[in-house]
Design a protein around this motif. Sequence first.
Motif, PDB file in Angstrom:
ATOM      1  N   VAL A 336     -20.134  15.201  -1.539  1.00  0.00           N
ATOM      2  CA  VAL A 336     -19.629  13.875  -1.878  1.00  0.00           C
ATOM      3  C   VAL A 336     -18.363  14.029  -2.686  1.00  0.00           C
ATOM      4  O   VAL A 336     -18.219  14.966  -3.486  1.00  0.00           O
ATOM      5  N   ARG A 337     -17.421  13.119  -2.466  1.00  0.00           N
ATOM      6  CA  ARG A 337     -16.189  13.093  -3.251  1.00  0.00           C
ATOM      7  C   ARG A 337     -15.940  11.670  -3.704  1.00  0.00           C
ATOM      8  O   ARG A 337     -16.049  10.723  -2.913  1.00  0.00           O
ATOM      9  N   ILE A 338     -15.599  11.518  -4.958  1.00  0.00           N
ATOM     10  CA  ILE A 338     -15.334  10.215  -5.562  1.00  0.00           C
ATOM     11  C   ILE A 338     -13.907  10.221  -6.083  1.00  0.00           C
ATOM     12  O   ILE A 338     -13.494  11.155  -6.784  1.00  0.00           O
ATOM     13  N   GLY A 339     -13.132   9.203  -5.745  1.00  0.00           N
ATOM     14  CA  GLY A 339     -11.735   9.169  -6.147  1.00  0.00           C
ATOM     15  C   GLY A 339     -11.370   7.923  -6.924  1.00  0.00           C
ATOM     16  O   GLY A 339     -11.804   6.815  -6.582  1.00  0.00           O
ATOM     17  N   TYR A 340     -10.578   8.106  -7.978  1.00  0.00           N
ATOM     18  CA  TYR A 340     -10.010   7.011  -8.765  1.00  0.00           C
ATOM     19  C   TYR A 340      -8.489   7.053  -8.642  1.00  0.00           C
ATOM     20  O   TYR A 340      -7.893   8.129  -8.647  1.00  0.00           O
ATOM     21  N   ARG A 341      -7.868   5.895  -8.575  1.00  0.00           N
ATOM     22  CA  ARG A 341      -6.409   5.814  -8.590  1.00  0.00           C
ATOM     23  C   ARG A 341      -5.933   5.651 -10.036  1.00  0.00           C
ATOM     24  O   ARG A 341      -6.401   4.757 -10.757  1.00  0.00           O
ATOM     25  N   LEU A 342      -5.007   6.543 -10.450  1.00  0.00           N
ATOM     26  CA  LEU A 342      -4.500   6.531 -11.823  1.00  0.00           C
ATOM     27  C   LEU A 342      -2.975   6.395 -11.808  1.00  0.00           C
ATOM     28  O   LEU A 342      -2.346   6.547 -10.766  1.00  0.00           O
ATOM     29  N   THR A 355      -4.871  14.365 -17.773  1.00  0.00           N
ATOM     30  CA  THR A 355      -5.124  15.801 -17.808  1.00  0.00           C
ATOM     31  C   THR A 355      -6.283  16.125 -18.738  1.00  0.00           C
ATOM     32  O   THR A 355      -7.221  16.857 -18.374  1.00  0.00           O
ATOM     33  N   LEU A 356      -6.251  15.593 -19.951  1.00  0.00           N
ATOM     34  CA  LEU A 356      -7.320  15.865 -20.900  1.00  0.00           C
ATOM     35  C   LEU A 356      -8.643  15.265 -20.448  1.00  0.00           C
ATOM     36  O   LEU A 356      -9.704  15.868 -20.613  1.00  0.00           O
ATOM     37  N   SER A 384     -14.339  18.399 -11.134  1.00  0.00           N
ATOM     38  CA  SER A 384     -13.343  17.337 -11.040  1.00  0.00           C
ATOM     39  C   SER A 384     -11.983  17.959 -10.869  1.00  0.00           C
ATOM     40  O   SER A 384     -11.774  19.136 -11.179  1.00  0.00           O
ATOM     41  N   SER A 385     -11.036  17.183 -10.361  1.00  0.00           N
ATOM     42  CA  SER A 385      -9.667  17.673 -10.180  1.00  0.00           C
ATOM     43  C   SER A 385      -8.712  16.505 -10.270  1.00  0.00           C
ATOM     44  O   SER A 385      -9.075  15.349 -10.014  1.00  0.00           O
ATOM     45  N   LEU A 386      -7.477  16.813 -10.670  1.00  0.00           N
ATOM     46  CA  LEU A 386      -6.449  15.793 -10.835  1.00  0.00           C
ATOM     47  C   LEU A 386      -5.244  16.164  -9.987  1.00  0.00           C
ATOM     48  O   LEU A 386      -4.688  17.252 -10.133  1.00  0.00           O
ATOM     49  N   GLU A 387      -4.854  15.283  -9.078  1.00  0.00           N
ATOM     50  CA  GLU A 387      -3.653  15.476  -8.271  1.00  0.00           C
ATOM     51  C   GLU A 387      -2.585  14.525  -8.776  1.00  0.00           C
ATOM     52  O   GLU A 387      -2.694  13.303  -8.604  1.00  0.00           O
ATOM     53  N   LYS A 388      -1.547  15.091  -9.414  1.00  0.00           N
ATOM     54  CA  LYS A 388      -0.481  14.262  -9.969  1.00  0.00           C
ATOM     55  C   LYS A 388       0.618  14.080  -8.939  1.00  0.00           C
ATOM     56  O   LYS A 388       1.253  15.041  -8.522  1.00  0.00           O
ATOM     57  N   LEU A 389       0.848  12.841  -8.539  1.00  0.00           N
ATOM     58  CA  LEU A 389       1.937  12.499  -7.647  1.00  0.00           C
ATOM     59  C   LEU A 389       2.893  11.562  -8.380  1.00  0.00           C
ATOM     60  O   LEU A 389       2.572  11.044  -9.454  1.00  0.00           O
ATOM     61  N   TRP A 395      -7.626  11.044  -9.323  1.00  0.00           N
ATOM     62  CA  TRP A 395      -8.649  11.835 -10.029  1.00  0.00           C
ATOM     63  C   TRP A 395      -9.905  11.848  -9.181  1.00  0.00           C
ATOM     64  O   TRP A 395     -10.401  10.793  -8.792  1.00  0.00           O
ATOM     65  N   SER A 396     -10.392  13.046  -8.885  1.00  0.00           N
ATOM     66  CA  SER A 396     -11.526  13.189  -7.979  1.00  0.00           C
ATOM     67  C   SER A 396     -12.686  13.890  -8.667  1.00  0.00           C
ATOM     68  O   SER A 396     -12.496  14.835  -9.443  1.00  0.00           O
TER      69      SER A 396
END
Length: 981
Positions: A336-342, A355-356, A384-389, A395-396
Amino acid sequence: MKPLLLSLLLGLVAIQPIIAQKPRTVPEWKTATSNGYTYRYVTNDPMKTRFYTLRNGLMVILSVNKKEPRIFTFIPTRAGSNTDPRTNTGLAHYLEHMLFKGTDRYGSLDWAKEKPLLDQIDALYETYNKTTDSVQRKAIYREIDQKSGEAAQFAIANEYDKMIASMGGQNSNAFTSYEVTCYLEDIPANALDRYLALQAERFRKPVLRIFHTELEAVYEEKNRSLDNDPWKVEEVLMATLFPTHNYGQQTTIGTVEHLKNPSLVEIRNYYDTYYVPNNMAIIMAGDLNPDEVVKKIDKTFSFWKPRDVQLYQPAPEAPLTRIQTRDVFGPTPDNVRIGYRLPGALDVKASLLATLTDEVMSNSAAGLIDLNLNKQQKILGGGSSLEKLKDYSVWSLSGRPKQGQSLEEVKDLLIGQVEKLKRGEFDEKILRAIVNNYKLNAIRELENNYSRVNPLLEAFINDKGESWLNYTRRLDEMGKITKKDVVEFANQWMKDNYVIVYKRKGEDKSIQKVDKPAITPVATNTDKQSPFLETVNSMPMAPVKPVWLDYKKDIKRGKAGLADVLYAPNVENQIFRLGYRLKMGTYHSKLVGLAAQYLSFLSTDQLTAEQVSTEFYSLACNYAIQPGNEYTTIRLTGLQENFVPAVTLLETLLRTCKPDEKALEELKGRILKQRADAKLNKGAIMQGLMQYAQYGPKNPFNNQLTNDELQKVTAAELVAFLHNLVNLPHQIIYYGPQPLATFTKEIVTLHKLPAVFAAVPKKQDFKQIPQAENQVLFADYDMVQSEISWVRNTRAFDPAQTPIIEFFNNYFGGGMASVVFQTLRESKALAYSTYAYYDTPSKKDDQYTLIGYIGSQADKLPEAVAGMNELLNALPESPVALDAAKKGMKKGYETERILQDGVIYNYLAAEEKGLDYDERQKIYDALDNLSYADLKKFSDEYLANKPYTYCIVASEKRVNPTDLNKYGPVKKLSLEEIFGY
């Protein structure tokens, strides 16, 4: 930062500062002038980066690192899949591939004759693009294929790669993502003039030649993505998070429909729009003089004219106000993968908080998921992981279920940790530990050129380097963030506004395969060369003297009780790396891997398991037990100022860990689920097939406890095994700032050794088997593609053969300029990925093995096998490629520097092969005397017309059994036979 080796969790032990803080001024932008060029820099930047902007707008970003005579380079354009026209998705990625094909000055035998044919091909593609009738489309494509064959008679494939190889370049590649297309090279420092001349020509006027075979390679890449479940999950997640933004509405490779209808006119328009100097940069890190380099770049690229550029300017996405659920099906295990838009990377405060927040949730050591889910073994694994665009970040959270656990249960557990985060149920001391670990990682990033250029690339993508100031301030600013800040950020952005993607095992009925068009192999003219290539290759390169290792001088030796000490000094920084290299591996005991995993869940007499991991994380140190076939290495890394407490903690854990039956039972259950999941992994299946081909039914791959044997292992047995590890014969390896005498004196106190080493269990030997006749080992797997590997064992290791073998590998199948790649991909368009090499054994008594590989569409399998066999049976001759391989190898050896503890591990690898010298020198000295005749003799003797074992992973529904039987008797292996359980 997700430290890969930190596998423990946060407890309640006080976290201490680990890096001495010195008074420092706040970084700020400054301007300076040198050698007639003005540049900007940020004060206190440890990379001392210079940012130049030339008169035509081209940005030049330079960082000096003198550790080895090489330079890593990026040339990015701020245009990726975001800027693809909606009617031609995948266009930026197409263009990336085509920028290796040459210009009117190189890549062509006769431009005057080639150009009219390319113009006709352009027109045919435009007609093809607008035609909908299937019969007419096939007729047009036949004409495209015919004209492409005619045009190819005047083309020279891969001259770019040959020039890069000849100058000693390595890692030649490119990539396309949402906001950038980037071209990268690793070149010798003395090749700078050649490199700049080649790049200036490359971007002056690219020619879209050999297009339809390269398009077929992109088709293959698309089909590989259709077989890639994580890729599919990513696309679904992004499409749902971004219903209007191109992050979610355009994939990098493009849609199947657009792939089938390319437009060369649109590709050229795209190039003319975005490949302009004021939208691009040259980023370099390495052994360079900035004053000289910027002057050379300015002179070489002065022809380039700027243009106005309008980048993608999206309307803001509407806020997400509900939970959305999606399902993805495929053959791989459930997850399962859960994603939030930041907020995006340009929102500096939000980016630091994100990041923190991500690290508090999961840092592979002390986060909420690590502590409450992984440590307690409530799920198979999560993080968890953070993809910065630039415009938004994602944030997943991800998790895999245990046996009998539903994906919905895993989702609830993950969301439960988000709720803990929002309630502030974490120790504020973790924030300081996170910052300290980031500071340690910042020191490590300075050690190599690639890690230097990466953040510089990100800064250029975001705002043409302006954000470099924020990057240099990031550690200080992170240190100011409080627990209250993190909790408020989590409550602001992590509401019921997320997307859930359930990856379920099952048939994906939505796959639309990119069908194989009829393609006639084209001429590659690899034995020809253009005048431009001759000009570039004749440009002088200042001599660089190779540096060979002298094991007697470069490695210092000592004793610590019974143990031999191998020592290399760290004169760069205060990082240490310690290793106990035990003379016992999986060939001696099948318990090694299980024991290494079990240790992560054990307490000691004084500390709980959580407190153990808290101590390691607070010290910014990490440990790992790494089992090998014949050796097991216990590693510890960190800052020298924390050496004593870190070693003490490791020794305490190894010597006093206590049995925990509940933890073992949970671990066994997780291992059984991992084993079941491994049987759904096509890469693991292929690895098992190849080991079966090399060694037979009993091989190193399936040399592990059966499920029944696993269940019988007791906690007391494993703990006794762990306690005995430090009593086994071993060497002590140290790389760090301490002098040898100081280190040996200290380690004797910290690392207590027995009076006599314990006996090592008897080793099980695995012997490679001969391939007496052709055979096919087949494994059924539900996928669009087929994957084929060739395996042939030959003869025992012979150091006299090393030069010819290394030369053969480089020429035959080692890169984009190799015979295999040129023929199977460039000429015949049979694969996206293909290679072949003669594998040198790691031990003197083992045999060499020829390994070949090609991944292609299932309906291309017969052509793919025939193509590789043709090359194995008759080694093609290309004097140009041969010369490029030889020159590239020599320049590579001249500028290669084995540094840090790499010196020690290079020596240990040589020792295993019975060598007491640096074999690179033997190769280098022999290269000038090697010829095609030598390669041909070698190939005829060991490879040509010899029996092979064909290892094939494919879907039974997509391959013809009759085809397989042509290659030899077919043995379909069960997963139990492959995996041993």
